[in-house]
Design a protein around this motif. Sequence first.
Motif, short mmCIF file in Angstrom:
data_model
loop_
_atom_site.label_atom_id
_atom_site.label_comp_id
_atom_site.label_asym_id
_atom_site.label_seq_id
_atom_site.Cartn_x
_atom_site.Cartn_y
_atom_site.Cartn_z
N LEU A 139 7.92 10.65 6.75
CA LEU A 139 6.89 10.63 5.31
C LEU A 139 7.41 9.35 3.89
O LEU A 139 6.03 9.06 3.95
N VAL A 140 8.00 9.15 4.27
CA VAL A 140 8.04 8.08 3.06
C VAL A 140 8.22 7.10 3.37
O VAL A 140 7.05 5.86 3.04
N MET A 141 7.64 6.26 4.45
CA MET A 141 7.71 5.63 5.00
C MET A 141 6.57 4.76 5.51
O MET A 141 5.49 4.05 5.26
N TYR A 142 5.79 6.42 6.47
CA TYR A 142 4.36 6.09 6.47
C TYR A 142 3.69 5.78 5.34
O TYR A 142 2.84 4.97 4.10
N LYS A 143 3.85 6.64 3.69
CA LYS A 143 3.08 6.19 3.22
C LYS A 143 3.78 5.07 2.17
O LYS A 143 2.60 4.18 1.87
N ALA A 144 4.71 4.44 2.12
CA ALA A 144 5.22 3.20 1.70
C ALA A 144 4.69 2.06 2.80
O ALA A 144 4.42 0.83 2.03
N LEU A 145 4.36 2.53 4.07
CA LEU A 145 4.09 1.24 4.57
C LEU A 145 2.45 1.41 4.82
O LEU A 145 1.74 0.13 4.56
N THR A 146 2.09 1.97 4.13
CA THR A 146 0.01 2.72 4.58
C THR A 146 0.12 2.81 3.05
O THR A 146 -1.85 1.97 2.78
N GLY A 147 0.60 3.38 1.95
CA GLY A 147 -0.07 3.75 0.89
C GLY A 147 -1.16 5.16 0.68
O GLY A 147 -1.90 4.78 0.13
N ASN A 148 -1.14 5.20 1.97
CA ASN A 148 -1.96 6.58 2.48
C ASN A 148 -1.11 8.06 1.95
O ASN A 148 -0.20 8.46 2.33
#
Length: 252
Positions: free
Chosen positions: A195-204
Motif C-alpha cells: 500500500l505504501v509503495m503504491y501510493k508513493a509511486l502513483t499518488g493515488n
Amino acid sequence: MKLIKKLCIIFLFIPITLLSQEKDVKKVLLVGNSFTYFWNMPQMVNAMAQLDNFPMEVRQSTVGGSTWEEHYNEKRGTKTRGLLNSEKWDYVVLQDHSLSTIEHLNRFNEYGEKLGDAIKNNGAKPYLMMTWAYLSNPLMQKVISKEYKELAKNMNIEAIPVGEIFMKARELRPDLNFYFDDKHPSSIGSYLIALVMYKALTGNSVHDIPNRLLSKDKDGEELILSFISNETGTFLRQLVDETEFKNKLVQK
C-alpha cells in the motif's frame, strides 16, 4: 463519392487505432532482498495498479539477504547491473540489507550513491525504500530512518518512509502481527508495504484497494496474493491514505 467514402473510413479508423495503442506504461524496478519480495509485495503493487487502471509495470531484482554492494558488483547471482544496462526504466527503488545502516554505514552510503549514479546513467530516477526495525528491537528504527533520510538528501532524491509507517502501524495496533519472524514481514505487513509503495509511486488513494489481491500464473490460473480481514484492511488503508508523501514518483 468513392473518394469521400474512403476518407470517411480513414478518419473513422484513426481514433480506433489510437485508442488501441498501449498506454505509456511507466517501468519500475524494485532492487533489494527478501524485505522487498516477501509475500509477493511487488506483485501486489502490480495488482493494485491493474485495479486502478494505472499504467505502471513493477518488476524486481532481488536476492535473499543481498546488499547494495552485491547488487552493484553483481555478486551472489544479482542481476541489477545487467537489467540497468539492458532495459529502459523510469524509476528504480533501492532497498538495502536491514542491518546496513547499523553495522555497515560506510558501505550503505558508498553503494547507495554508486547505484544511484548507475540508475541515473540509465536515464531513470532512483529512490530509496526505508526498511523497518526488527520485532525484538524497535529502537533500530531511529538509526534506520536517520541514515536513509540523510543518504536521500545527499543524493538529492526521495526516501519512501516504509519503515516509519510500518512501525507506526505496529504501535497503533499491537494486536496485529506484522512480522513473520523477527525481521521479515507477515502477509499483513507485506500488504501494508505494498500500500505504501503504491501510493508513493502513483499518488493515488488506496481507499478502494480490496483486501483480496489476485493475479494469474502462466497458465491463466488464479493466484491469491493477499487475503486479509476487512477490519485490518480498513485500518491499514486509512493509515496509508493519511500519510503525506512529498512527491508522487510516477506521473500519468
